[in-house]
Design a protein around this motif. Structure first.
Motif, PDB file in Angstrom:
ATOM      1  N   ALA A 127      -0.033 -46.291  62.384  1.00 44.69           N
ATOM      2  CA  ALA A 127       0.153 -47.725  62.145  1.00 44.69           C
ATOM      3  C   ALA A 127       1.327 -48.265  62.940  1.00 44.69           C
ATOM      4  N   VAL A 128       2.405 -47.474  63.055  1.00 45.01           N
ATOM      5  CA  VAL A 128       3.566 -47.889  63.837  1.00 45.01           C
ATOM      6  C   VAL A 128       3.172 -48.086  65.297  1.00 45.01           C
ATOM      7  N   ILE A 129       2.388 -47.146  65.831  1.00 42.10           N
ATOM      8  CA  ILE A 129       1.952 -47.245  67.228  1.00 42.10           C
ATOM      9  C   ILE A 129       1.094 -48.492  67.431  1.00 42.10           C
ATOM     10  N   ALA A 130       0.223 -48.768  66.460  1.00 41.64           N
ATOM     11  CA  ALA A 130      -0.711 -49.882  66.608  1.00 41.64           C
ATOM     12  C   ALA A 130      -0.070 -51.244  66.353  1.00 41.64           C
ATOM     13  N   LEU A 131       0.875 -51.319  65.401  1.00 39.36           N
ATOM     14  CA  LEU A 131       1.365 -52.612  64.945  1.00 39.36           C
ATOM     15  C   LEU A 131       2.780 -52.941  65.399  1.00 39.36           C
ATOM     16  N   GLU A 132       3.558 -51.921  65.721  1.00 38.83           N
ATOM     17  CA  GLU A 132       4.947 -52.171  66.081  1.00 38.83           C
ATOM     18  C   GLU A 132       5.181 -51.776  67.540  1.00 38.83           C
ATOM     19  N   ASN A 133       6.439 -51.692  67.924  1.00 34.37           N
ATOM     20  CA  ASN A 133       6.792 -51.326  69.291  1.00 34.37           C
ATOM     21  C   ASN A 133       7.743 -50.139  69.263  1.00 34.37           C
ATOM     22  N   PRO A 134       7.211 -48.934  68.970  1.00 32.83           N
ATOM     23  CA  PRO A 134       8.088 -47.771  68.847  1.00 32.83           C
ATOM     24  C   PRO A 134       8.741 -47.407  70.176  1.00 32.83           C
ATOM     25  N   ARG A 135       9.901 -46.765  70.097  1.00 34.71           N
ATOM     26  CA  ARG A 135      10.619 -46.377  71.306  1.00 34.71           C
ATOM     27  C   ARG A 135       9.852 -45.336  72.100  1.00 34.71           C
ATOM     28  N   ARG A 136       9.219 -44.401  71.407  1.00 32.38           N
ATOM     29  CA  ARG A 136       8.493 -43.330  72.098  1.00 32.38           C
ATOM     30  C   ARG A 136       7.085 -43.203  71.519  1.00 32.38           C
ATOM     31  N   PRO A 137       6.218 -44.133  71.858  1.00 32.81           N
ATOM     32  CA  PRO A 137       4.862 -44.105  71.291  1.00 32.81           C
ATOM     33  C   PRO A 137       4.087 -42.847  71.656  1.00 32.81           C
ATOM     34  N   ALA A 138       4.332 -42.311  72.861  1.00 30.17           N
ATOM     35  CA  ALA A 138       3.614 -41.099  73.272  1.00 30.17           C
ATOM     36  C   ALA A 138       3.954 -39.932  72.352  1.00 30.17           C
ATOM     37  N   LEU A 139       5.236 -39.814  71.979  1.00 27.20           N
ATOM     38  CA  LEU A 139       5.651 -38.732  71.085  1.00 27.20           C
ATOM     39  C   LEU A 139       5.027 -38.895  69.704  1.00 27.20           C
ATOM     40  N   LEU A 140       5.043 -40.133  69.180  1.00 28.83           N
ATOM     41  CA  LEU A 140       4.418 -40.382  67.886  1.00 28.83           C
ATOM     42  C   LEU A 140       2.926 -40.078  67.938  1.00 28.83           C
ATOM     43  N   GLY A 141       2.270 -40.526  69.006  1.00 29.96           N
ATOM     44  CA  GLY A 141       0.843 -40.272  69.138  1.00 29.96           C
ATOM     45  C   GLY A 141       0.535 -38.789  69.219  1.00 29.96           C
ATOM     46  N   LEU A 142       1.336 -38.043  69.993  1.00 31.19           N
ATOM     47  CA  LEU A 142       1.129 -36.601  70.111  1.00 31.19           C
ATOM     48  C   LEU A 142       1.331 -35.913  68.764  1.00 31.19           C
ATOM     49  N   ALA A 143       2.384 -36.313  68.044  1.00 32.29           N
ATOM     50  CA  ALA A 143       2.640 -35.724  66.733  1.00 32.29           C
ATOM     51  C   ALA A 143       1.477 -35.984  65.777  1.00 32.29           C
ATOM     52  N   ALA A 144       0.937 -37.205  65.808  1.00 32.41           N
ATOM     53  CA  ALA A 144      -0.189 -37.534  64.936  1.00 32.41           C
ATOM     54  C   ALA A 144      -1.419 -36.703  65.294  1.00 32.41           C
ATOM     55  N   VAL A 145      -1.700 -36.564  66.597  1.00 32.75           N
ATOM     56  CA  VAL A 145      -2.852 -35.767  67.029  1.00 32.75           C
ATOM     57  C   VAL A 145      -2.691 -34.312  66.600  1.00 32.75           C
ATOM     58  N   VAL A 146      -1.503 -33.759  66.816  1.00 29.94           N
ATOM     59  CA  VAL A 146      -1.243 -32.371  66.415  1.00 29.94           C
ATOM     60  C   VAL A 146      -1.426 -32.211  64.907  1.00 29.94           C
ATOM     61  N   GLY A 147      -0.948 -33.185  64.146  1.00 30.22           N
ATOM     62  CA  GLY A 147      -1.100 -33.111  62.699  1.00 30.22           C
ATOM     63  C   GLY A 147      -2.550 -33.098  62.261  1.00 30.22           C
ATOM     64  N   PHE A 148      -3.372 -33.936  62.873  1.00 33.62           N
ATOM     65  CA  PHE A 148      -4.778 -33.977  62.483  1.00 33.62           C
ATOM     66  C   PHE A 148      -5.532 -32.742  62.976  1.00 33.62           C
ATOM     67  N   ILE A 149      -5.087 -32.126  64.089  1.00 31.22           N
ATOM     68  CA  ILE A 149      -5.644 -30.830  64.478  1.00 31.22           C
ATOM     69  C   ILE A 149      -5.322 -29.797  63.397  1.00 31.22           C
ATOM     70  N   GLY A 150      -4.106 -29.877  62.880  1.00 29.71           N
ATOM     71  CA  GLY A 150      -3.728 -28.983  61.790  1.00 29.71           C
ATOM     72  C   GLY A 150      -4.605 -29.171  60.565  1.00 29.71           C
ATOM     73  N   VAL A 151      -4.927 -30.435  60.249  1.00 27.26           N
ATOM     74  CA  VAL A 151      -5.824 -30.700  59.120  1.00 27.26           C
ATOM     75  C   VAL A 151      -7.192 -30.052  59.357  1.00 27.26           C
ATOM     76  N   ALA A 152      -7.697 -30.174  60.598  1.00 29.13           N
ATOM     77  CA  ALA A 152      -8.985 -29.569  60.919  1.00 29.13           C
ATOM     78  C   ALA A 152      -8.938 -28.055  60.737  1.00 29.13           C
ATOM     79  N   LEU A 153      -7.822 -27.436  61.105  1.00 32.18           N
ATOM     80  CA  LEU A 153      -7.683 -25.992  60.924  1.00 32.18           C
ATOM     81  C   LEU A 153      -7.621 -25.622  59.445  1.00 32.18           C
TER      82      LEU A 153
END
Length: 308
Positions: A127-153
């Motif tokens: 939501a922060v990536i989509a609605l706000e202007n984070p300082r490091r959106p790539a890092l937030l996006g990568l962390a979110a992707v990694v987290g959801f990969i973890g959920v899949a595992l």
């Protein structure tokens, strides 16, 4: 000049005091939330979800009533339209999160449901990536992707290396619970209503709805220690846990206290493991990714808010 010099330390002192209070409230919420899955698992082994939920909402309502009675805040009249927003935030955050979470607990391995329900920080990051202007959106996006990969595992490796061995409803409910909590964490700091006024109406609605649910399901009511544990789930993780977290967010915003809140999946998973719950190595790897990504998101959001 002297007056300006004396004012600055006072502002810093007030900020420091607020930060300490926010961290204390957040730590209290984490401590209570960490026991939620373990106590819930023990009750669900012998009682239906409806009864456990009724006791939870009853305990929470008693806590919010007590806090409201002790509060000296004067309630100013508000328009019906303005009152609907806090009611919706409280209802989705409290009733939506807890009901869906316990449906998940009853439908799939609790340790898996618990990890999936605590993906809400990743949803906040999205939501922060989509609605706000984070300082490091790539890092937030990568962390979110990694987290959801973890959920899949976690889902694929939780038991016998096969997908979706729990009820599909349980997995959907766990994700729904995470969505509700993410929504609440974003919105609770944006409404002016105090936490007790925000949560009390929702807990009373929860009492009424779960009572009707119990009436439909029937069955013998919990007594003795089970009754006490059910009320503890309401007064502790649901009641005081939500109140402490709401106070912390209102004091400092979710960014600065996020790292503390994201300890919950670590401590709750540890308690479940000590109680006999087990994950395969694949699911353990997924759990590490989920927890690590939550911490990364928390650190990034905390740094961003401190930078501002």
């Amino acid at each position: 000049m002297v007056e300006q010099r004396t004012r600055a330390p006072r502002r810093l002192f007030r900020f420091g005091s607020g930060s300490i209070s926010a961290l204390a409230f957040a730590a209290g919420a984490v401590a209570l939330w960490s026991t939620n899955a373990l106590v819930g698992k023990s009750l669900l082994a012998s009682h239906p979800v409806s009864q456990v939920q009724f006791l939870q909402f009853t305990g929470a309502a008693l806590v919010f009533v007590a806090i409201r009675l002790m509060s000296r805040e004067r309630v100013a009249p508000v328009a019906a339209e303005a009152a609907l927003i806090p009611l919706a935030v409280g209802f989705i955050g409290l009733v939506g999160t807890m009901v869906l979470q316990y449906i998940a607990f009853a439908s799939m391995p609790v340790i898996e449901a618990n990890l999936m329900a605590y993906t809400w920080p990743l949803m906040v990051a999205a939501a922060v990536i989509a609605l706000e202007n984070p300082r490091r959106p790539a890092l937030l996006g990568l962390a979110a992707v990694v987290g959801f990969i973890g959920v899949a595992l976690v889902i694929s490796g939780g038991r016998n290396q096969s997908w979706l061995q729990g009820d599909l409803v349980g997995y959907l409910a766990a994700f729904g619970s995470a969505l509700c909590m993410a929504f609440y964490s974003i919105m609770v700091g944006r409404v002016a209503t105090s936490p007790d006024r925000l949560l009390l109406p929702s807990s009373l609605i929860g009492v009424a709805l779960t009572f009707l649910w119990c009436a439909r399901d029937g069955g013998a009511w919990p007594v003795g220690s089970d009754l006490a544990l059910g009320l503890y789930l309401g007064a502790g993780p649901m009641g005081l846990g939500y109140y402490f977290w709401s106070r912390a967010v209102k004091l400092e915003g979710s960014g600065k206290i996020a790292v503390v809140a994201y300890l919950t999946p670590i401590t709750s998973t540890l308690l479940l493991t000590l109680s006999g719950e087990r994950l395969t190595m694949t699911a353990i790897a997924g759990a590490v990714l989920v927890i690590g990504s939550c911490v990364a998101v928390g650190v990034e959001r905390s740094e961003a808010e401190n930078h501002v």
